[in-house]
Design a protein around this motif. Structure first.
Motif, PDB file in Angstrom:
ATOM      1  N   PRO A  78      89.845  59.444  43.247  1.00  0.00           N
ATOM      2  CA  PRO A  78      89.513  59.366  41.820  1.00  0.00           C
ATOM      3  C   PRO A  78      88.896  58.035  41.416  1.00  0.00           C
ATOM      4  CG  PRO A  78      91.668  60.360  42.113  1.00  0.00           C
ATOM      5  CD  PRO A  78      91.244  59.857  43.458  1.00  0.00           C
ATOM      6  N   PHE A  79      89.285  56.938  42.079  1.00  0.00           N
ATOM      7  CA  PHE A  79      88.695  55.632  41.767  1.00  0.00           C
ATOM      8  C   PHE A  79      87.187  55.617  41.990  1.00  0.00           C
ATOM      9  CE2 PHE A  79      92.985  53.520  42.508  1.00  0.00           C
ATOM     10  CZ  PHE A  79      93.133  53.114  41.190  1.00  0.00           C
ATOM     11  N   ASP A  80      86.667  56.519  42.826  1.00  0.00           N
ATOM     12  CA  ASP A  80      85.223  56.558  43.078  1.00  0.00           C
ATOM     13  C   ASP A  80      84.424  56.917  41.829  1.00  0.00           C
ATOM     14  OD1 ASP A  80      85.606  55.785  45.684  1.00  0.00           O
ATOM     15  OD2 ASP A  80      85.326  57.802  46.529  1.00  0.00           O
ATOM     16  N   ALA A  81      85.081  57.440  40.832  1.00  0.00           N
ATOM     17  CA  ALA A  81      84.386  57.753  39.573  1.00  0.00           C
ATOM     18  C   ALA A  81      84.039  56.478  38.803  1.00  0.00           C
ATOM     19  CB  ALA A  81      85.249  58.661  38.699  1.00  0.00           C
ATOM     20  N   ILE A  82      84.668  55.367  39.182  1.00  0.00           N
ATOM     21  CA  ILE A  82      84.424  54.094  38.491  1.00  0.00           C
ATOM     22  C   ILE A  82      83.577  53.219  39.407  1.00  0.00           C
ATOM     23  CG2 ILE A  82      85.473  52.075  37.420  1.00  0.00           C
ATOM     24  CD1 ILE A  82      88.032  53.792  37.045  1.00  0.00           C
ATOM     25  N   ASP A  83      82.313  53.092  39.080  1.00  0.00           N
ATOM     26  CA  ASP A  83      81.382  52.263  39.841  1.00  0.00           C
ATOM     27  C   ASP A  83      81.537  50.823  39.339  1.00  0.00           C
ATOM     28  OD1 ASP A  83      79.286  50.999  41.104  1.00  0.00           O
ATOM     29  OD2 ASP A  83      77.780  52.472  40.488  1.00  0.00           O
ATOM     30  N   VAL A  84      82.481  50.114  39.936  1.00  0.00           N
ATOM     31  CA  VAL A  84      82.869  48.787  39.453  1.00  0.00           C
ATOM     32  C   VAL A  84      81.671  47.845  39.387  1.00  0.00           C
ATOM     33  CG1 VAL A  84      84.296  46.757  39.940  1.00  0.00           C
ATOM     34  CG2 VAL A  84      85.250  49.041  40.218  1.00  0.00           C
ATOM     35  N   LYS A  85      80.888  47.829  40.441  1.00  0.00           N
ATOM     36  CA  LYS A  85      79.757  46.896  40.512  1.00  0.00           C
ATOM     37  C   LYS A  85      78.772  47.119  39.360  1.00  0.00           C
ATOM     38  CE  LYS A  85      77.649  44.933  44.422  1.00  0.00           C
ATOM     39  NZ  LYS A  85      77.096  45.087  45.759  1.00  0.00           N
ATOM     40  N   ALA A  86      78.367  48.351  39.158  1.00  0.00           N
ATOM     41  CA  ALA A  86      77.406  48.658  38.095  1.00  0.00           C
ATOM     42  C   ALA A  86      78.013  48.427  36.713  1.00  0.00           C
ATOM     43  CB  ALA A  86      76.918  50.091  38.223  1.00  0.00           C
ATOM     44  N   LEU A  87      79.273  48.829  36.534  1.00  0.00           N
ATOM     45  CA  LEU A  87      79.896  48.699  35.211  1.00  0.00           C
ATOM     46  C   LEU A  87      80.158  47.245  34.836  1.00  0.00           C
ATOM     47  CD1 LEU A  87      82.297  51.766  35.209  1.00  0.00           C
ATOM     48  CD2 LEU A  87      80.142  51.489  33.965  1.00  0.00           C
ATOM     49  N   ARG A  88      80.338  46.367  35.805  1.00  0.00           N
ATOM     50  CA  ARG A  88      80.501  44.937  35.489  1.00  0.00           C
ATOM     51  C   ARG A  88      79.268  44.413  34.753  1.00  0.00           C
ATOM     52  NH1 ARG A  88      84.872  42.514  37.252  1.00  0.00           N
ATOM     53  NH2 ARG A  88      85.879  43.251  39.149  1.00  0.00           N
ATOM     54  N   ASP A  89      78.097  44.856  35.194  1.00  0.00           N
ATOM     55  CA  ASP A  89      76.856  44.426  34.546  1.00  0.00           C
ATOM     56  C   ASP A  89      76.633  45.141  33.215  1.00  0.00           C
ATOM     57  OD1 ASP A  89      76.301  42.762  36.709  1.00  0.00           O
ATOM     58  OD2 ASP A  89      75.144  44.311  37.747  1.00  0.00           O
ATOM     59  N   MET A  90      76.981  46.416  33.186  1.00  0.00           N
ATOM     60  CA  MET A  90      76.700  47.229  32.006  1.00  0.00           C
ATOM     61  C   MET A  90      77.725  47.038  30.889  1.00  0.00           C
ATOM     62  SD  MET A  90      75.697  50.701  34.047  1.00  0.00           S
ATOM     63  CE  MET A  90      75.033  51.654  32.698  1.00  0.00           C
ATOM     64  N   ALA A  91      78.973  46.766  31.253  1.00  0.00           N
ATOM     65  CA  ALA A  91      80.059  46.656  30.267  1.00  0.00           C
ATOM     66  C   ALA A  91      80.949  45.448  30.605  1.00  0.00           C
ATOM     67  CB  ALA A  91      80.873  47.936  30.238  1.00  0.00           C
ATOM     68  N   PRO A  92      80.422  44.235  30.428  1.00  0.00           N
ATOM     69  CA  PRO A  92      81.182  43.042  30.806  1.00  0.00           C
ATOM     70  C   PRO A  92      82.503  42.891  30.050  1.00  0.00           C
ATOM     71  CG  PRO A  92      79.137  42.437  29.680  1.00  0.00           C
ATOM     72  CD  PRO A  92      79.112  43.910  29.888  1.00  0.00           C
ATOM     73  N   ALA A  93      82.627  43.499  28.897  1.00  0.00           N
ATOM     74  CA  ALA A  93      83.875  43.421  28.129  1.00  0.00           C
ATOM     75  C   ALA A  93      85.023  44.136  28.843  1.00  0.00           C
ATOM     76  CB  ALA A  93      83.678  44.019  26.741  1.00  0.00           C
ATOM     77  N   GLN A  94      84.694  44.971  29.813  1.00  0.00           N
ATOM     78  CA  GLN A  94      85.718  45.727  30.538  1.00  0.00           C
ATOM     79  C   GLN A  94      86.126  45.036  31.841  1.00  0.00           C
ATOM     80  OE1 GLN A  94      86.885  48.119  28.749  1.00  0.00           O
ATOM     81  NE2 GLN A  94      85.219  47.853  27.301  1.00  0.00           N
ATOM     82  N   ALA A  95      85.808  43.766  31.980  1.00  0.00           N
ATOM     83  CA  ALA A  95      86.052  43.035  33.233  1.00  0.00           C
ATOM     84  C   ALA A  95      87.511  43.096  33.668  1.00  0.00           C
ATOM     85  CB  ALA A  95      85.591  41.593  33.100  1.00  0.00           C
ATOM     86  N   LYS A  96      88.434  42.956  32.739  1.00  0.00           N
ATOM     87  CA  LYS A  96      89.851  42.962  33.096  1.00  0.00           C
ATOM     88  C   LYS A  96      90.258  44.315  33.699  1.00  0.00           C
ATOM     89  CE  LYS A  96      94.255  41.482  31.206  1.00  0.00           C
ATOM     90  NZ  LYS A  96      94.953  40.957  30.036  1.00  0.00           N
ATOM     91  N   GLN A  97      89.817  45.386  33.079  1.00  0.00           N
ATOM     92  CA  GLN A  97      90.118  46.723  33.604  1.00  0.00           C
ATOM     93  C   GLN A  97      89.455  46.940  34.958  1.00  0.00           C
ATOM     94  OE1 GLN A  97      88.902  49.178  30.216  1.00  0.00           O
ATOM     95  NE2 GLN A  97      90.932  50.091  30.328  1.00  0.00           N
ATOM     96  N   LEU A  98      88.228  46.479  35.076  1.00  0.00           N
ATOM     97  CA  LEU A  98      87.509  46.667  36.328  1.00  0.00           C
ATOM     98  C   LEU A  98      88.143  45.852  37.452  1.00  0.00           C
ATOM     99  CD1 LEU A  98      83.886  46.712  34.903  1.00  0.00           C
ATOM    100  CD2 LEU A  98      85.206  48.659  35.738  1.00  0.00           C
ATOM    101  N   ASP A  99      88.696  44.683  37.119  1.00  0.00           N
ATOM    102  CA  ASP A  99      89.440  43.897  38.115  1.00  0.00           C
ATOM    103  C   ASP A  99      90.645  44.691  38.622  1.00  0.00           C
ATOM    104  OD1 ASP A  99      87.705  41.762  37.832  1.00  0.00           O
ATOM    105  OD2 ASP A  99      89.051  40.600  36.533  1.00  0.00           O
ATOM    106  N   ALA A 100      91.356  45.342  37.693  1.00  0.00           N
ATOM    107  CA  ALA A 100      92.525  46.146  38.074  1.00  0.00           C
ATOM    108  C   ALA A 100      92.116  47.316  38.960  1.00  0.00           C
ATOM    109  CB  ALA A 100      93.252  46.645  36.829  1.00  0.00           C
ATOM    110  N   VAL A 101      91.015  47.962  38.624  1.00  0.00           N
ATOM    111  CA  VAL A 101      90.511  49.079  39.424  1.00  0.00           C
ATOM    112  C   VAL A 101      90.156  48.582  40.824  1.00  0.00           C
ATOM    113  CG1 VAL A 101      88.576  50.696  39.712  1.00  0.00           C
ATOM    114  CG2 VAL A 101      89.683  50.457  37.485  1.00  0.00           C
ATOM    115  N   GLU A 102      89.440  47.477  40.884  1.00  0.00           N
ATOM    116  CA  GLU A 102      89.021  46.928  42.170  1.00  0.00           C
ATOM    117  C   GLU A 102      90.229  46.559  43.038  1.00  0.00           C
ATOM    118  OE1 GLU A 102      85.062  44.510  42.955  1.00  0.00           O
ATOM    119  OE2 GLU A 102      86.592  43.308  41.943  1.00  0.00           O
TER     120      GLU A 102
END
Length: 116
Positions: A78-102
């Motif tokens: 299910p984590f594959d639905a979250i493209d961390v690399k692309a979303l970091r650039d597109m939605a920098p405000a979500q960095a904390k969540q993306l760190d947790a996902v990573e």
């Protein structure tokens, strides 16, 4: 049905993945649809608030018993639905969540490598 809802409907997804009912690619298609939906939300500045809740829903699913079963029994992450690399650039405000996902994704990858 909304893309994230389709992915998040865990028990129904597991039932539909039984070999005699639906091929496993159905689950992988749900991952891809959810990924595209997140990209679409991230590219729309009016949806900035919603993307955080969608990431959280996927994170919660991935960490749940259903998420573990999807991975262990059907090799669907299910984590594959979250493209961390692309979303970091597109939605920098979500960095904390993306760190947790990573972090969770890395933990899970280590655990899978340790299995015989």
């Amino acid at each position: 049905m909304r893309p994230i809802s389709a992915l998040g409907n865990g028990k129904e997804n597991l039932k539909s993945l039984r070999p005699n009912r639906s091929p496993p690619h159905v689950g992988q298609q749900a991952i891809e649809v959810a990924k595209r939906a997140l990209h679409r939300l991230a590219s729309d500045s009016a949806s900035a608030e919603r993307i955080g809740s969608k990431i959280q829903r996927i994170y919660t699913l991935a960490r749940s018993q259903v998420g573990h079963r999807l991975l262990n029994e059907h090799q669907i992450e299910p984590f594959d639905a979250i493209d961390v690399k692309a979303l970091r650039d597109m939605a920098p405000a979500q960095a904390k969540q993306l760190d947790a996902v990573e972090g969770s994704k890395a933990e899970r990858a280590k655990a899978v490598r340790r299995l015989p």
